[in-house]
Design a protein around this motif. Structure first.
Motif, short mmCIF file in Angstrom:
data_model
loop_
_atom_site.label_atom_id
_atom_site.label_comp_id
_atom_site.label_asym_id
_atom_site.label_seq_id
_atom_site.Cartn_x
_atom_site.Cartn_y
_atom_site.Cartn_z
N GLU B 87 -13.35 -6.93 -15.98
CA GLU B 87 -14.29 -6.81 -15.30
C GLU B 87 -14.94 -5.26 -14.88
OE1 GLU B 87 -12.56 -8.91 -11.78
OE2 GLU B 87 -13.90 -7.83 -10.31
N ASN B 88 -13.34 -4.31 -14.92
CA ASN B 88 -14.64 -2.78 -13.76
C ASN B 88 -13.92 -1.76 -15.21
OD1 ASN B 88 -12.14 -2.91 -12.47
ND2 ASN B 88 -12.76 -3.95 -11.16
N ILE B 89 -14.24 -1.12 -14.70
CA ILE B 89 -13.68 0.87 -14.79
C ILE B 89 -12.49 0.72 -15.33
CG2 ILE B 89 -15.82 1.94 -15.59
CD1 ILE B 89 -15.12 3.24 -13.29
N ARG B 90 -11.42 0.27 -13.54
CA ARG B 90 -10.32 0.31 -13.31
C ARG B 90 -9.62 -0.48 -14.40
NH1 ARG B 90 -9.76 0.52 -7.46
NH2 ARG B 90 -11.93 0.07 -7.58
N ASP B 91 -10.21 -1.60 -14.54
CA ASP B 91 -9.40 -2.58 -15.79
C ASP B 91 -8.99 -1.57 -16.97
OD1 ASP B 91 -9.29 -4.39 -14.00
OD2 ASP B 91 -11.45 -5.42 -14.32
N GLN B 100 -1.59 -0.07 -25.55
CA GLN B 100 -0.83 -0.68 -26.43
C GLN B 100 -2.07 -1.51 -27.39
OE1 GLN B 100 2.66 -1.84 -27.11
NE2 GLN B 100 3.12 -0.21 -26.48
N TYR B 101 -3.46 -0.91 -26.67
CA TYR B 101 -4.82 -1.17 -27.41
C TYR B 101 -5.32 0.22 -27.23
CZ TYR B 101 -8.70 -3.43 -27.18
OH TYR B 101 -9.63 -4.05 -27.58
N SER B 102 -5.99 -0.65 -29.16
CA SER B 102 -6.54 0.75 -29.80
C SER B 102 -8.39 -0.46 -29.79
CB SER B 102 -6.10 1.05 -31.21
OG SER B 102 -5.66 -0.45 -31.95
N GLY B 103 -8.59 -1.53 -29.87
CA GLY B 103 -9.74 -1.02 -29.80
C GLY B 103 -10.79 -0.85 -28.61
N LEU B 104 -11.99 -1.58 -28.71
CA LEU B 104 -12.97 -1.28 -27.73
C LEU B 104 -13.34 -1.75 -26.58
CD1 LEU B 104 -15.64 -0.64 -30.93
CD2 LEU B 104 -14.49 0.99 -29.51
N TYR B 105 -14.16 -1.31 -25.29
CA TYR B 105 -13.99 -2.57 -23.93
C TYR B 105 -15.39 -3.23 -24.20
CZ TYR B 105 -9.53 -0.64 -22.79
OH TYR B 105 -8.29 -0.26 -22.87
N HIS B 106 -15.75 -3.54 -23.27
CA HIS B 106 -17.17 -4.17 -22.65
C HIS B 106 -17.09 -4.54 -21.60
CE1 HIS B 106 -20.77 -4.82 -23.39
NE2 HIS B 106 -21.06 -6.08 -22.42
N VAL B 107 -17.36 -3.66 -20.30
CA VAL B 107 -17.07 -3.23 -19.19
C VAL B 107 -18.59 -4.57 -18.71
CG1 VAL B 107 -16.57 -2.34 -16.70
CG2 VAL B 107 -15.98 -1.60 -18.90
N LEU B 108 -18.00 -5.44 -18.01
CA LEU B 108 -19.07 -6.34 -16.84
C LEU B 108 -19.59 -6.08 -15.93
CD1 LEU B 108 -17.13 -10.31 -18.07
CD2 LEU B 108 -19.44 -8.92 -19.30
N GLY B 109 -18.73 -5.85 -14.56
CA GLY B 109 -19.51 -4.90 -14.25
C GLY B 109 -18.64 -6.01 -13.36
N GLY B 110 -18.43 -6.60 -13.12
CA GLY B 110 -18.30 -7.45 -12.62
C GLY B 110 -18.27 -9.18 -12.83
N ILE B 111 -17.65 -10.60 -11.64
CA ILE B 111 -17.46 -11.29 -12.67
C ILE B 111 -18.45 -12.14 -11.81
CG2 ILE B 111 -15.02 -11.39 -13.63
CD1 ILE B 111 -13.72 -12.25 -11.01
#
Lengths: 208, 208
Positions: B87-91, B100-111
């Protein structure tokens, strides 16, 4: 916490140095600032640096001041015969906020505490003496904490000034407004019974 | 509160605009800053303005970034086939901090939340679609809040991507480590029973 931005990490780091602010609260504040206009953040930062660079201590009463003399000492409407002796500027703000006191202040900068290495030399006591000797002061109101250190400080100052014709008083101790009798500590309760007031004083106080 | 210094008043005013900070806490912070070196306060203020002026959003994943691309997207060691949708950069910070996570992200900016006027156009969903279409992504891990809005968002995104050959997963729901069974809500408890694991998985998890 692992941040992917050095800018955010630095800002969080700085915030978390403030008293009572942990990493999570610091992050919340930084994310809040991130959402504001740059202008607003510049104002925030500017207010802090202006404050730190500009702040002085009043040469009369040692209160914080924007110039050489604080606004309280500089105010011709204040009663210059009354001086309220307090531990720190937080106490000045607390008493000023009651809007019931119109005299001057004297900020000691602490109270006597031999364990913490605070003796009379660390406090603004000499300047208090010279204020009492050189100005016409009728009454010193001691508004210090009701602790052993506070009482010792009151006693020490009273002894230093015993040659001076100044009345020394202390603020009243008693049950707070809205305080429950059964939860008051014994010393407060005992003092509030010993220092009981006639009922008409009480009624006046309540209606004033 | 009545301050006798405009400089302090302004600084307290600015601090008390931060979330969860009242006048008294703000005063405590200002008095703390007053005791620091001017240099330290300049650094504090500098970190905030540098952050606000310098912060960018990553053009790939919309995470905060000090440049055009965030350090996570720019890191060649990350698994580019996995994208965790948050949802956001806090997450992002929370998941990164697990290490524990080595992939990439996608920040939606909300739900998605029609009540608050947040529809698909307000979120970074189109850019997620084009990422999936133009990059070789095997798995989208949906790490959204377990609320109706979160589930709706997961469902919406899954529908938008139903033509793409990408596996969509969601993070596991269950009883937290150290959580007491009797205090867990019914839905979590029900899901954690339905999604029960063989005991050897459990032992591996505990020892890893």
């Amino acid at each position: 916490m692992i941040f992917s931005s050095k800018l955010i990490e630095d800002a969080v780091q700085e915030f978390s140095r403030l008293p009572g602010i942990g990493k999570k609260t610091a992050l919340r504040m930084v994310l809040h600032l991130m959402k504001l206009d740059t202008l607003q953040v510049d104002e925030f930062a500017g207010a802090l640096t202006r404050m730190r660079h500009g702040i002085r201590f009043c040469k009369e009463c040692h209160n914080v001041s924007d110039g050489d003399t604080c606004t309280i000492c500089a105010n011709p409407g204040r009663n210059r015969m009354q001086v309220c002796v307090v531990e720190n500027i937080r106490d000045v703000i607390a008493i000023e906020s009651t809007q019931q006191y119109s005299g001057l202040y004297h900020v000691l900068g602490g109270i006597l505490s031999p364990i913490d290495g605070i003796g009379p030399e660390q406090l603004n006591i000499v300047s208090l003496q010279s204020r009492v000797q050189t100005h016409q002061i009728d009454e010193l109101i001691m508004a210090l904490s009701p602790t052993i250190e506070g009482d010792t400080t009151v006693y020490y100052i009273a002894r230093q000034l015993k040659e001076c014709p100044v009345k020394i008083t202390t603020i009243a101790r008693g049950i707070s407004f809205g305080g429950e009798l059964e939860y008051a500590d014994e010393m407060t309760l005992a003092r509030s019974i010993a220092r009981r007031l006639p009922i008409d004083n009480y009624v006046n106080l309540h209606n004033s």
